[in-house]
Design a protein around this motif. Structure first.
Motif, PDB file in Angstrom:
ATOM      1  N   SER A  46       0.819  -1.210   0.000  1.00  0.00           N
ATOM      2  CA  SER A  46       0.000   0.000   0.000  1.00  0.00           C
ATOM      3  C   SER A  46       0.851   1.257   0.000  1.00  0.00           C
ATOM      4  CB  SER A  46      -0.929   0.019   1.219  1.00  0.00           C
ATOM      5  OG  SER A  46      -1.844  -1.036   1.172  1.00  0.00           O
ATOM      6  N   LEU A  47       1.851   1.293   0.874  1.00  0.00           N
ATOM      7  CA  LEU A  47       2.606   2.520   1.079  1.00  0.00           C
ATOM      8  C   LEU A  47       3.573   2.819  -0.060  1.00  0.00           C
ATOM      9  CD1 LEU A  47       2.746   4.695   3.269  1.00  0.00           C
ATOM     10  CD2 LEU A  47       4.634   3.457   4.300  1.00  0.00           C
ATOM     11  N   VAL A  48       4.299   1.807  -0.490  1.00  0.00           N
ATOM     12  CA  VAL A  48       5.336   2.026  -1.501  1.00  0.00           C
ATOM     13  C   VAL A  48       4.776   1.980  -2.915  1.00  0.00           C
ATOM     14  CG1 VAL A  48       7.523   1.190  -2.427  1.00  0.00           C
ATOM     15  CG2 VAL A  48       7.098   1.100   0.037  1.00  0.00           C
ATOM     16  N   GLU A  49       4.022   0.930  -3.218  1.00  0.00           N
ATOM     17  CA  GLU A  49       3.569   0.750  -4.595  1.00  0.00           C
ATOM     18  C   GLU A  49       2.378   1.631  -4.947  1.00  0.00           C
ATOM     19  OE1 GLU A  49       2.963  -3.383  -5.423  1.00  0.00           O
ATOM     20  OE2 GLU A  49       4.872  -3.993  -4.511  1.00  0.00           O
ATOM     21  N   LYS A  50       1.455   1.836  -3.990  1.00  0.00           N
ATOM     22  CA  LYS A  50       0.242   2.586  -4.303  1.00  0.00           C
ATOM     23  C   LYS A  50       0.327   4.059  -3.928  1.00  0.00           C
ATOM     24  CE  LYS A  50      -2.786  -1.465  -3.894  1.00  0.00           C
ATOM     25  NZ  LYS A  50      -3.968  -2.057  -3.185  1.00  0.00           N
ATOM     26  N   LEU A  51       1.046   4.369  -2.835  1.00  0.00           N
ATOM     27  CA  LEU A  51       1.078   5.740  -2.339  1.00  0.00           C
ATOM     28  C   LEU A  51       2.398   6.447  -2.608  1.00  0.00           C
ATOM     29  CD1 LEU A  51      -0.758   5.279   1.096  1.00  0.00           C
ATOM     30  CD2 LEU A  51      -1.721   5.863  -1.140  1.00  0.00           C
ATOM     31  N   GLY A  52       3.330   5.747  -3.254  1.00  0.00           N
ATOM     32  CA  GLY A  52       4.580   6.380  -3.653  1.00  0.00           C
ATOM     33  C   GLY A  52       5.422   6.873  -2.487  1.00  0.00           C
ATOM     34  N   TYR A  53       5.467   6.113  -1.401  1.00  0.00           N
ATOM     35  CA  TYR A  53       6.210   6.499  -0.201  1.00  0.00           C
ATOM     36  C   TYR A  53       7.707   6.527  -0.483  1.00  0.00           C
ATOM     37  CZ  TYR A  53       8.024   5.991   4.595  1.00  0.00           C
ATOM     38  OH  TYR A  53       8.691   6.144   5.779  1.00  0.00           O
ATOM     39  N   THR A  54       8.368   7.653  -0.165  1.00  0.00           N
ATOM     40  CA  THR A  54       9.767   7.838  -0.554  1.00  0.00           C
ATOM     41  C   THR A  54      10.690   8.219   0.592  1.00  0.00           C
ATOM     42  OG1 THR A  54       9.306  10.157  -1.097  1.00  0.00           O
ATOM     43  CG2 THR A  54       9.116   8.542  -2.893  1.00  0.00           C
ATOM     44  N   VAL A  55      10.207   8.297   1.831  1.00  0.00           N
ATOM     45  CA  VAL A  55      11.020   8.815   2.928  1.00  0.00           C
ATOM     46  C   VAL A  55      12.291   8.001   3.178  1.00  0.00           C
ATOM     47  CG1 VAL A  55      11.079   9.227   5.429  1.00  0.00           C
ATOM     48  CG2 VAL A  55       9.153  10.041   4.072  1.00  0.00           C
ATOM     49  N   PRO A  56      12.260   6.660   3.218  1.00  0.00           N
ATOM     50  CA  PRO A  56      13.495   5.941   3.535  1.00  0.00           C
ATOM     51  C   PRO A  56      14.678   6.299   2.634  1.00  0.00           C
ATOM     52  CG  PRO A  56      11.630   4.465   3.691  1.00  0.00           C
ATOM     53  CD  PRO A  56      11.109   5.737   3.098  1.00  0.00           C
ATOM     54  N   GLY A  57      14.473   6.264   1.327  1.00  0.00           N
ATOM     55  CA  GLY A  57      15.558   6.589   0.417  1.00  0.00           C
ATOM     56  C   GLY A  57      16.008   8.032   0.531  1.00  0.00           C
ATOM     57  N   LYS A  58      15.059   8.950   0.634  1.00  0.00           N
ATOM     58  CA  LYS A  58      15.394  10.373   0.720  1.00  0.00           C
ATOM     59  C   LYS A  58      16.110  10.703   2.024  1.00  0.00           C
ATOM     60  CE  LYS A  58      11.733  12.108  -2.336  1.00  0.00           C
ATOM     61  NZ  LYS A  58      10.456  12.865  -2.431  1.00  0.00           N
ATOM     62  N   LEU A  59      15.654  10.111   3.128  1.00  0.00           N
ATOM     63  CA  LEU A  59      16.281  10.396   4.416  1.00  0.00           C
ATOM     64  C   LEU A  59      17.691   9.814   4.469  1.00  0.00           C
ATOM     65  CD1 LEU A  59      15.701  11.809   7.103  1.00  0.00           C
ATOM     66  CD2 LEU A  59      14.863   9.619   7.996  1.00  0.00           C
ATOM     67  N   ALA A  60      17.874   8.604   3.937  1.00  0.00           N
ATOM     68  CA  ALA A  60      19.208   7.999   3.900  1.00  0.00           C
ATOM     69  C   ALA A  60      20.159   8.828   3.056  1.00  0.00           C
ATOM     70  CB  ALA A  60      19.116   6.569   3.354  1.00  0.00           C
ATOM     71  N   ALA A  61      19.672   9.355   1.938  1.00  0.00           N
ATOM     72  CA  ALA A  61      20.510  10.189   1.074  1.00  0.00           C
ATOM     73  C   ALA A  61      20.884  11.489   1.774  1.00  0.00           C
ATOM     74  CB  ALA A  61      19.780  10.482  -0.235  1.00  0.00           C
ATOM     75  N   LEU A  62      19.953  12.031   2.541  1.00  0.00           N
ATOM     76  CA  LEU A  62      20.225  13.273   3.262  1.00  0.00           C
ATOM     77  C   LEU A  62      21.278  13.036   4.347  1.00  0.00           C
ATOM     78  CD1 LEU A  62      19.053  16.146   2.977  1.00  0.00           C
ATOM     79  CD2 LEU A  62      17.537  15.624   4.891  1.00  0.00           C
ATOM     80  N   ILE A  63      21.207  11.894   5.021  1.00  0.00           N
ATOM     81  CA  ILE A  63      22.228  11.547   6.029  1.00  0.00           C
ATOM     82  C   ILE A  63      23.592  11.439   5.361  1.00  0.00           C
ATOM     83  CG2 ILE A  63      23.026   9.764   7.633  1.00  0.00           C
ATOM     84  CD1 ILE A  63      20.046   9.057   8.095  1.00  0.00           C
ATOM     85  N   ALA A  64      23.647  10.726   4.243  1.00  0.00           N
ATOM     86  CA  ALA A  64      24.915  10.493   3.549  1.00  0.00           C
ATOM     87  C   ALA A  64      25.519  11.784   3.015  1.00  0.00           C
ATOM     88  CB  ALA A  64      24.709   9.501   2.412  1.00  0.00           C
ATOM     89  N   GLY A  65      24.678  12.738   2.641  1.00  0.00           N
ATOM     90  CA  GLY A  65      25.175  13.953   2.023  1.00  0.00           C
ATOM     91  C   GLY A  65      25.378  15.116   2.970  1.00  0.00           C
ATOM     92  N   ALA A  66      24.983  14.963   4.231  1.00  0.00           N
ATOM     93  CA  ALA A  66      25.081  16.077   5.178  1.00  0.00           C
ATOM     94  C   ALA A  66      26.529  16.357   5.561  1.00  0.00           C
ATOM     95  CB  ALA A  66      24.260  15.778   6.429  1.00  0.00           C
ATOM     96  N   ALA A  67      26.866  17.631   5.645  1.00  0.00           N
ATOM     97  CA  ALA A  67      28.219  18.025   6.018  1.00  0.00           C
ATOM     98  C   ALA A  67      28.495  17.707   7.485  1.00  0.00           C
ATOM     99  CB  ALA A  67      28.404  19.520   5.769  1.00  0.00           C
ATOM    100  N   GLU A  68      29.735  17.310   7.773  1.00  0.00           N
ATOM    101  CA  GLU A  68      30.202  17.064   9.139  1.00  0.00           C
ATOM    102  C   GLU A  68      29.434  15.947   9.850  1.00  0.00           C
ATOM    103  OE1 GLU A  68      30.402  20.659  11.385  1.00  0.00           O
ATOM    104  OE2 GLU A  68      31.355  21.789   9.771  1.00  0.00           O
ATOM    105  N   ILE A  69      28.860  15.036   9.080  1.00  0.00           N
ATOM    106  CA  ILE A  69      28.178  13.864   9.628  1.00  0.00           C
ATOM    107  C   ILE A  69      29.050  12.641   9.345  1.00  0.00           C
ATOM    108  CG2 ILE A  69      26.140  12.364   9.431  1.00  0.00           C
ATOM    109  CD1 ILE A  69      25.548  15.006  10.799  1.00  0.00           C
ATOM    110  N   PRO A  70      29.264  11.763  10.337  1.00  0.00           N
ATOM    111  CA  PRO A  70      30.102  10.580  10.103  1.00  0.00           C
ATOM    112  C   PRO A  70      29.585   9.726   8.941  1.00  0.00           C
ATOM    113  CG  PRO A  70      29.607  10.836  12.438  1.00  0.00           C
ATOM    114  CD  PRO A  70      28.750  11.825  11.722  1.00  0.00           C
ATOM    115  N   GLU A  71      30.505   9.072   8.261  1.00  0.00           N
ATOM    116  CA  GLU A  71      30.118   8.160   7.181  1.00  0.00           C
ATOM    117  C   GLU A  71      29.735   6.795   7.712  1.00  0.00           C
ATOM    118  OE1 GLU A  71      33.234   8.002   4.326  1.00  0.00           O
ATOM    119  OE2 GLU A  71      33.060  10.119   3.754  1.00  0.00           O
ATOM    120  N   HIS A  72      30.150   6.491   8.935  1.00  0.00           N
ATOM    121  CA  HIS A  72      29.868   5.179   9.527  1.00  0.00           C
ATOM    122  C   HIS A  72      29.497   5.369  10.993  1.00  0.00           C
ATOM    123  CE1 HIS A  72      30.081   0.798   8.901  1.00  0.00           C
ATOM    124  NE2 HIS A  72      30.301   0.757  10.196  1.00  0.00           N
ATOM    125  N   PHE A  73      28.578   4.500  11.462  1.00  0.00           N
ATOM    126  CA  PHE A  73      28.075   4.610  12.833  1.00  0.00           C
ATOM    127  C   PHE A  73      28.241   3.278  13.550  1.00  0.00           C
ATOM    128  CE2 PHE A  73      25.784   7.561  10.156  1.00  0.00           C
ATOM    129  CZ  PHE A  73      25.816   8.751  10.883  1.00  0.00           C
TER     130      PHE A  73
END
Length: 314
Positions: free
Chosen positions: A119-146
């Motif tokens: 329902s969420l991904v296929e029908k409602l186009g839910y995109t938060v996981p990918g977008k949030l992960a990309a924002l973490i990876a691209g943020a300045a002064e944020i560790p690359e590994h936790f």
């Protein structure tokens, strides 16, 4: 299971409720409400029936009648498993609550678990996981590994695979056991546990079984905080969970107004950027990055959200 699918225990009342549902599905909510009233004359203690009647009355344009039915639900169901208080607030029959009833949220997602991702991904186009992960990876002064990441409100585990590669240990928590069972099938979490983010830290479940405070270097909450109005309580959990310098990455539905939070017809809360920043600052977190985005569709309309990358003061 929907309230309309719960039996009254009376064969005749259930039959009338079935006919009422067919009428409602055919676009005749007023007639459906009349049949539900007849069913409830037979079983006046049927909480699910009163909630269904409220739904039909609302669709028929009878808001006062819906409010009356919802008050009957609350009189019969103190735990509010159907979320009647939320609906009352939307209809103007009660003050806006700070959060939904835990029993309501747990039942909602237990019932939804099997079809959640479809329902969420296929029908409602839910995109938060990918977008949030990309924002973490691209943020300045944020560790690359936790060293240790905690995924709050992990649901079926959609966010886990997005960050598994950059963490040594990954914990996931959710109120719904049905959701946790689905998350376990992905085999990406090192630990999964049931937790209630509406409770104070010591009672939430996040620190059960000897799990230490200040253990997490990354904390995430993707599409979770819209089920909490006042964010002070969940931020108390995040503050106790976070190590110094830890990253807290999360999303909210955008209130698109100057301040505060509001309960919408969807029975989800929307939060303003100003309110979120105020709560973060109160608990020692500073915003590192922020992005506005359409996070999914609902009823054919885009739902706008804000994605935050924040960090706890060292």
């Amino acid at each position: 299971m929907l309230p309309s699918q719960l039996s009254s225990g009376d064969v005749i009342a259930d039959r009338r409720a079935d006919y009422a549902r067919m009428l409602a599905e055919s676009g005749e909510p007023a007639s459906a409400a009349e049949l539900m009233e007849q069913a409830l004359e037979l079983v006046p203690g049927w909480a699910a029936g009163w909630f269904t009647l409220a739904t039909y009355r609302e669709k028929a344009g009878d808001a006062p009648g819906a409010i009356t039915a919802l008050n009957e639900v609350l009189a019969l169901d103190a735990g509010d498993v159907f979320g009647a208080r939320l609906k009352l607030a939307v209809l103007g029959g009660a003050d806006m609550p700070d959060r939904p009833p835990s029993l309501y949220v747990e039942r909602l997602f237990d019932d939804y678990a099997d079809r959640f991702e479809t329902s969420l991904v296929e029908k409602l186009g839910y995109t938060v996981p990918g977008k949030l992960a990309a924002l973490i990876a691209g943020a300045a002064e944020i560790p690359e590994h936790f060293r240790l990441a905690v995924d709050l409100g992990c649901g079926t585990g959609l966010f886990g695979p997005e960050i598994r590669g950059c963490v040594d240990r990954l914990e996931g928590y959710d109120l719904s056991k049905g959701m946790l069972a689905k998350a376990a099938e992905k085999h990406v979490y090192d630990h999964l546990g049931q937790a209630d983010l509406s409770l104070e830290p010591s009672l939430s479940g996040i620190f059960d079984a000897g799990l230490a405070p200040a253990r997490a270097n990354l904390i995430t909450a993707a599409d979770v905080l819209m089920y909490l109005g006042n964010l002070q309580g969940v931020m108390a959990i995040v503050r106790e969970l976070a190590a110094d310098g830890a990253v807290f990455a999360f999303s909210v539905e955008d209130a698109e107004q100057p301040a505060g939070y509001v309960l919408r017809d969807s029975l989800r809360f929307v939060h303003s950027e100003a309110y979120v920043r105020e709560v973060l600052a109160t608990h020692g977190f500073a915003v590192q990055d922020l992005a506005r985005s359409v996070i999914r569709m609902d009823g054919g309309k885009p739902i706008h959200g804000i994605l935050f990358i924040t960090r706890k003061s060292a």
